[in-house]
Design a protein around this motif. Structure first.
Motif, PDB file in Angstrom:
ATOM      1  N   VAL A 134       0.765  -1.304   0.041  1.00  0.00           N
ATOM      2  CA  VAL A 134      -0.078  -0.021  -0.011  1.00  0.00           C
ATOM      3  C   VAL A 134       0.768   1.384   0.089  1.00  0.00           C
ATOM      4  O   VAL A 134       1.892   1.238   0.309  1.00  0.00           O
ATOM      5  N   ALA A 135       0.394   2.124  -0.561  1.00  0.00           N
ATOM      6  CA  ALA A 135       0.985   3.707  -0.397  1.00  0.00           C
ATOM      7  C   ALA A 135       0.006   4.399   0.412  1.00  0.00           C
ATOM      8  O   ALA A 135      -0.913   4.139   0.731  1.00  0.00           O
ATOM      9  N   VAL A 136       0.540   5.793   1.024  1.00  0.00           N
ATOM     10  CA  VAL A 136      -0.478   6.358   1.675  1.00  0.00           C
ATOM     11  C   VAL A 136      -0.487   7.778   0.825  1.00  0.00           C
ATOM     12  O   VAL A 136       0.364   8.623   0.522  1.00  0.00           O
ATOM     13  N   LYS A 137      -1.761   8.493   0.919  1.00  0.00           N
ATOM     14  CA  LYS A 137      -2.145   9.505   0.438  1.00  0.00           C
ATOM     15  C   LYS A 137      -2.931  10.508   1.302  1.00  0.00           C
ATOM     16  O   LYS A 137      -3.774   9.862   2.079  1.00  0.00           O
ATOM     17  N   ARG A 138      -2.552  11.718   1.337  1.00  0.00           N
ATOM     18  CA  ARG A 138      -3.476  12.719   2.348  1.00  0.00           C
ATOM     19  C   ARG A 138      -3.604  13.884   1.412  1.00  0.00           C
ATOM     20  O   ARG A 138      -2.777  14.589   1.074  1.00  0.00           O
ATOM     21  N   GLY A 139      -5.027  14.299   1.004  1.00  0.00           N
ATOM     22  CA  GLY A 139      -5.233  15.250   0.282  1.00  0.00           C
ATOM     23  C   GLY A 139      -4.483  15.127  -1.105  1.00  0.00           C
ATOM     24  O   GLY A 139      -4.363  13.947  -1.744  1.00  0.00           O
ATOM     25  N   PRO A 140      -3.691  16.193  -1.764  1.00  0.00           N
ATOM     26  CA  PRO A 140      -2.918  15.707  -3.069  1.00  0.00           C
ATOM     27  C   PRO A 140      -1.597  15.255  -2.888  1.00  0.00           C
ATOM     28  O   PRO A 140      -0.821  15.049  -3.702  1.00  0.00           O
ATOM     29  N   LEU A 141      -1.287  15.075  -1.707  1.00  0.00           N
ATOM     30  CA  LEU A 141       0.225  14.388  -1.297  1.00  0.00           C
ATOM     31  C   LEU A 141       0.124  13.035  -0.873  1.00  0.00           C
ATOM     32  O   LEU A 141      -0.509  12.471  -0.536  1.00  0.00           O
ATOM     33  N   VAL A 142       1.529  12.749  -1.495  1.00  0.00           N
ATOM     34  CA  VAL A 142       1.790  11.366  -1.467  1.00  0.00           C
ATOM     35  C   VAL A 142       2.693  11.407  -0.390  1.00  0.00           C
ATOM     36  O   VAL A 142       3.687  12.136  -0.358  1.00  0.00           O
ATOM     37  N   TYR A 143       2.873  10.305   0.459  1.00  0.00           N
ATOM     38  CA  TYR A 143       3.747  10.334   1.632  1.00  0.00           C
ATOM     39  C   TYR A 143       4.791   9.093   1.322  1.00  0.00           C
ATOM     40  O   TYR A 143       4.425   8.199   0.782  1.00  0.00           O
ATOM     41  N   CYS A 144       5.714   8.993   2.053  1.00  0.00           N
ATOM     42  CA  CYS A 144       6.700   7.956   2.149  1.00  0.00           C
ATOM     43  C   CYS A 144       7.529   7.691   3.152  1.00  0.00           C
ATOM     44  O   CYS A 144       7.314   8.543   4.279  1.00  0.00           O
ATOM     45  N   MET A 145       8.117   6.874   3.537  1.00  0.00           N
ATOM     46  CA  MET A 145       8.756   6.447   4.667  1.00  0.00           C
ATOM     47  C   MET A 145      10.394   6.586   4.329  1.00  0.00           C
ATOM     48  O   MET A 145      10.776   6.025   3.279  1.00  0.00           O
ATOM     49  N   GLU A 146      11.189   7.501   5.173  1.00  0.00           N
ATOM     50  CA  GLU A 146      12.499   7.575   5.338  1.00  0.00           C
ATOM     51  C   GLU A 146      13.116   6.835   6.240  1.00  0.00           C
ATOM     52  O   GLU A 146      12.660   7.302   7.494  1.00  0.00           O
ATOM     53  N   SER A 147      14.245   6.539   6.092  1.00  0.00           N
ATOM     54  CA  SER A 147      15.036   5.723   7.086  1.00  0.00           C
ATOM     55  C   SER A 147      15.470   6.911   8.237  1.00  0.00           C
ATOM     56  O   SER A 147      15.861   6.424   9.144  1.00  0.00           O
ATOM     57  N   SER A 148      15.586   8.060   7.788  1.00  0.00           N
ATOM     58  CA  SER A 148      15.710   9.122   8.820  1.00  0.00           C
ATOM     59  C   SER A 148      14.895   9.049  10.031  1.00  0.00           C
ATOM     60  O   SER A 148      15.214   9.454  11.120  1.00  0.00           O
ATOM     61  N   ASP A 149      13.690   8.733   9.802  1.00  0.00           N
ATOM     62  CA  ASP A 149      12.573   8.701  10.822  1.00  0.00           C
ATOM     63  C   ASP A 149      12.262   7.444  11.548  1.00  0.00           C
ATOM     64  O   ASP A 149      11.394   6.998  12.386  1.00  0.00           O
ATOM     65  N   LEU A 150      13.486   6.085  11.279  1.00  0.00           N
ATOM     66  CA  LEU A 150      13.508   5.016  11.798  1.00  0.00           C
ATOM     67  C   LEU A 150      14.521   4.748  12.644  1.00  0.00           C
ATOM     68  O   LEU A 150      15.688   5.188  12.554  1.00  0.00           O
ATOM     69  N   PRO A 151      14.538   3.811  13.765  1.00  0.00           N
ATOM     70  CA  PRO A 151      15.343   3.576  14.760  1.00  0.00           C
ATOM     71  C   PRO A 151      16.433   2.718  13.865  1.00  0.00           C
ATOM     72  O   PRO A 151      16.530   2.225  12.919  1.00  0.00           O
ATOM     73  N   ASP A 152      17.726   2.925  14.598  1.00  0.00           N
ATOM     74  CA  ASP A 152      18.943   2.306  13.844  1.00  0.00           C
ATOM     75  C   ASP A 152      18.523   0.697  13.502  1.00  0.00           C
ATOM     76  O   ASP A 152      17.929   0.144  14.467  1.00  0.00           O
ATOM     77  N   ARG A 153      19.189   0.215  12.553  1.00  0.00           N
ATOM     78  CA  ARG A 153      18.911  -1.159  12.137  1.00  0.00           C
ATOM     79  C   ARG A 153      17.601  -1.614  11.911  1.00  0.00           C
ATOM     80  O   ARG A 153      17.367  -2.844  11.292  1.00  0.00           O
ATOM     81  N   VAL A 154      16.713  -0.641  11.771  1.00  0.00           N
ATOM     82  CA  VAL A 154      15.142  -0.732  10.887  1.00  0.00           C
ATOM     83  C   VAL A 154      15.426  -0.208   9.514  1.00  0.00           C
ATOM     84  O   VAL A 154      15.441   0.878   9.450  1.00  0.00           O
ATOM     85  N   LYS A 155      15.202  -1.120   8.619  1.00  0.00           N
ATOM     86  CA  LYS A 155      15.265  -1.046   7.232  1.00  0.00           C
ATOM     87  C   LYS A 155      13.804  -0.470   6.720  1.00  0.00           C
ATOM     88  O   LYS A 155      12.648  -1.076   7.315  1.00  0.00           O
ATOM     89  N   VAL A 156      13.805   0.588   5.849  1.00  0.00           N
ATOM     90  CA  VAL A 156      12.495   0.885   5.304  1.00  0.00           C
ATOM     91  C   VAL A 156      11.655  -0.466   4.715  1.00  0.00           C
ATOM     92  O   VAL A 156      10.535  -0.330   4.801  1.00  0.00           O
ATOM     93  N   SER A 157      12.449  -1.382   4.280  1.00  0.00           N
ATOM     94  CA  SER A 157      11.940  -2.373   3.400  1.00  0.00           C
ATOM     95  C   SER A 157      11.225  -3.616   4.397  1.00  0.00           C
ATOM     96  O   SER A 157      10.781  -4.499   4.091  1.00  0.00           O
ATOM     97  N   ASN A 158      11.642  -3.234   5.833  1.00  0.00           N
ATOM     98  CA  ASN A 158      11.167  -4.210   6.758  1.00  0.00           C
ATOM     99  C   ASN A 158      10.044  -3.845   7.634  1.00  0.00           C
ATOM    100  O   ASN A 158       9.335  -4.476   8.307  1.00  0.00           O
TER     101      ASN A 158
END
Length: 675
Positions: free
Chosen positions: A572-596
């Motif tokens: 799934v992807a996430v949208k709110r209004g006209p904006l598409v959202y994404c997950m970036e590793s900068s917002d995840l704990p160490d050793r947690v990959k976006v693909s996991n």
């Protein structure tokens, strides 16, 4: 001797014609609104809309204060871009060799167009003087017969032998920039250069045996026709459209080595018979823009039907969720032709390898804008908005100085190899510099897309804090303001400032993504239904002080892809209004990959505005899962491992804002946990 005299006569005639045209166009710096007879909607003038507050106001200021001067420093630096030096060398004012890509002249013209748009609103005299300086350099490089292209003239190459030399691409951008410069300044210096160039092309390509691909020159020629009223420019634009896909086999063999008669440059099939988007996506989108422009002046229904077929093909088969559509870096077209930076086959939408070149994304927005103006159908505004907020805006960093050429939807460190001109983070400059001036000029002109007018109607196309002062085609003066935090919030307040002598309608665009929209006038709710994906007509005799309140509720939505898009199955992807959202590793704990990270199908995502984050954005926060990674020991396949999912708090950011915090991983599509 006779041939020489004939050439001199044509040159003199062309120059005389250009002078006449340059002095006959409307004066006053504010020419009449374009009167394209087959466009339902008409443009507002360049300075009729001023952003006052919000995302686009901030971006416009960034372009004015940072983007334009930074780009000038790059283009004017002989050790970096060498762009303006090429004009002086071509004129014989300096010694040296040509440096840069084939299209760097066009990069300069796009930058100049951006400056003109900003000057029209700000009246910044420094920009006016800077444009005069650049135009003088450009003028010095033009040949007596009007030809201008430094890539060809410095090494004295033979003209018009190969469309990949970008001669018409460059001159097309010159023509468009010249018309905007004239409208912004009332100066004819750049317009005179463009008219001479257009007359040169007319002389060459109205010969009976002529066959060539016009692309961006089609847009420029139509704009010159609108500005001057000189019909031969429209004739040549229509001729370029008609040439597409019609060259005979002998001509292809003897004149071209770069893919004529193939999908590469949309030249396999006559454009009026085409059913799908193929080939190089920038060429394609610029061609579709030009063809729509020709329709707006001629009413050629066969041409509009072709544009609708191609649009449907892109929208429902070849478009990413961000509005981008350049899925192929290097690959094959549906007919088996080798293509690059191209539209792919149906449902061929790889996330890590999707090229989504910035100029292509912007070209698609430009095409959708044109389709909107000729039809008045909100679906085209929805598409343009989707692109602008996502796959176009992602190309420029929040500092206004760093850029993406490619706009992929996933980056995983160590797995996905870099694409050509694709880096882990945005860059300041590189050889292929076409995208930076394109996004700069696009942001600079978005105020002119916010509203359109027609007989007794004001069309509200895009929302953002602004002030509008314009006239309807009949001369009725309109003044209103718009207050909103869009795209972070869906509440829009429009206040009427000036009294009306007669009724007119506000045409309010109701985005296709909205659920349960509502509208009030002076505090009283409108009973009529507001239909998503349509314009809502609000007609009355307006009085100063009237207030319209539009509520477009924004809720975070999980989006799934068509089953045939293999890349996105069970994600799934996430949208709110006209904006598409994404997950970036900068917002995840160490050793947690976006693909996991895995998204529960019933996730509750809470919008939180973060003023100090990424220039000020609304992020989405919620609870998800992640699966600790089990190392692969030289295995390509293995038995399914028992899933031990752990809870994790996630923060999603707008896709356009990724890669502003150093090298990171990112993904738009995420595995879904169905419960």
């Amino acid at each position: 001797m006779k041939a020489s005299r004939s050439l001199k006569f044509i040159t003199v005639l062309t120059l005389f014609s250009s002078i006449i045209n340059a002095t006959s166009v409307s004066s006053g710096g504010k020419p009449d609104l374009p009167k394209s007879p087959y466009s339902l909607m008409k443009e507002v003038n360049l300075a009729d809309v001023k952003w006052t507050k919000g995302l686009w106001a901030d971006k416009f200021t960034l372009i004015h204060k940072v983007g334009i001067p930074n780009m000038w420093d790059l283009l004017n630096n002989p050790s970096i871009m060498h762009a303006t030096q090429n004009f002086r060398i071509a004129a014989g004012l300096e010694d040296g060799a040509y440096v840069g890509t084939k299209w760097i002249d066009g990069d300069t013209y796009k930058w100049l167009e951006a400056v003109a748009y900003v000057y029209a609103v700000t009246k910044d005299e420094k920009l006016s003087l800077l444009m005069d300086e650049v135009i003088e350099k450009i003028s010095s490089a033009q040949k007596p017969d009007g030809y201008i292209d430094t890539y060809m003239t410095i090494p004295r190459k033979e003209r018009f032998q190969n469309t990949s030399d970008h001669e018409l691409y460059n001159m097309g951008h010159l023509m468009t920039a010249a018309c905007i410069h004239y409208r912004a300044t009332d100066k004819k210096s750049l317009l005179a250069i463009a008219l001479k160039a257009a007359d040169c092309l007319y002389t060459k390509f109205t010969e009976p045996s002529a066959h060539y691909l016009g692309y961006s020159s089609i847009m420029g020629l139509v704009e010159l026709y609108r500005t001057t009223g000189e019909k031969r420019y429209l004739v040549l634009a229509d001729r370029f459209v008609s040439m597409q896909g019609t060259g005979d086999a002998a001509y292809r063999r003897t004149q071209f080595t770069d893919g004529r008669g193939t999908d590469v440059k949309q030249d396999r099939t006559p454009l009026r018979k085409e059913i799908q988007a193929v080939g190089h996506a920038v060429y394609g989108n610029y061609l579709y823009c030009g063809a729509t422009d020709v329709y707006s002046e001629t009413g050629d229904k066969e041409l509009l039907s072709a544009m609708e077929r191609i649009w449907q093909n892109v929208r429902y088969h070849k478009m990413y969720i961000t509005g981008a559509s350049t899925s192929v870096h290097n690959g094959l077209s549906p007919a088996g032709d080798k293509v690059g930076e191209a539209f792919g086959k149906e449902y061929e939408l790889s996330n890590p390898h999707g090229y989504n070149e910035t100029c292509s994304n912007i070209g698609s927005a430009m095409w959708n804008w044109r389709m909107l103006t000729v039809t008045g159908e909100a679906r085209f505004a929805d598409m343009a908005e989707l692109i602008l907020y996502n796959s176009a805006l992602s190309s420029i960093g929040i500092d206004g100085k760093h850029f993406f050429y490619a706009n992929r939807l996933q980056r995983v460190e160590g797995i996905i190899p870099p694409l050509k001109r694709d880096e882990p983070t945005r860059w300041t400059h590189q050889q292929g510099f076409c995208c930076p001036p394109n996004i700069v000029r696009t942001i600079a002109k978005l105020n002119t897309w916010a509203y359109s007018v027609s007989e007794n109607c004001v069309w509200v196309n895009f929302y953002g804090g602004n002030k509008l002062e314009t006239e309807l085609p009949g001369g009725e003066k309109i003044q209103l303001t718009q207050e909103t935090d869009y795209p972070w919030d869906g509440k829009v307040k429009i206040a009427i400032l000036g009294p009306a002598r007669k009724e007119y309608a506000l045409m309010l665009r109701i985005p296709e993504w909205v659920e349960n929209p509502s509208c009030k006038v002076n505090g009283r709710k409108i009973a009529a239904k507001l239909e998503p994906g349509k314009y809502f007509k609000l007609n009355r005799a307006w009085e100063s002080g009237d207030v319209v309140e539009l509520d477009l509720p924004m809720t975070a939505q999980l989006i799934e892809a068509n089953f045939f898009v293999e890349q996105d199955r069970n994600q799934v992807a996430v949208k709110r209004g006209p904006l598409v959202y994404c997950m970036e590793s900068s917002d995840l704990p160490d050793r947690v990959k976006v693909s996991n990270v895995m998204i529960p199908e019933n996730i509750k995502l809470r919008p939180v505005y973060k003023e100090g984050v990424l220039g000020g954005v609304t992020v989405l926060q919620g609870n998800a899962y992640y699966k600790p990674e089990v190392a692969w020991q030289k295995q390509l396949y293995r038995p399914v491992q028992q899933a031990h999912l752990k809870s994790i708090k996630i923060t999603l950011i707008p896709y356009f804002a990724w890669s502003n915090r150093g090298v990171s991983e990112m993904t738009v599509w995420m595995p879904v946990v169905r419960q």
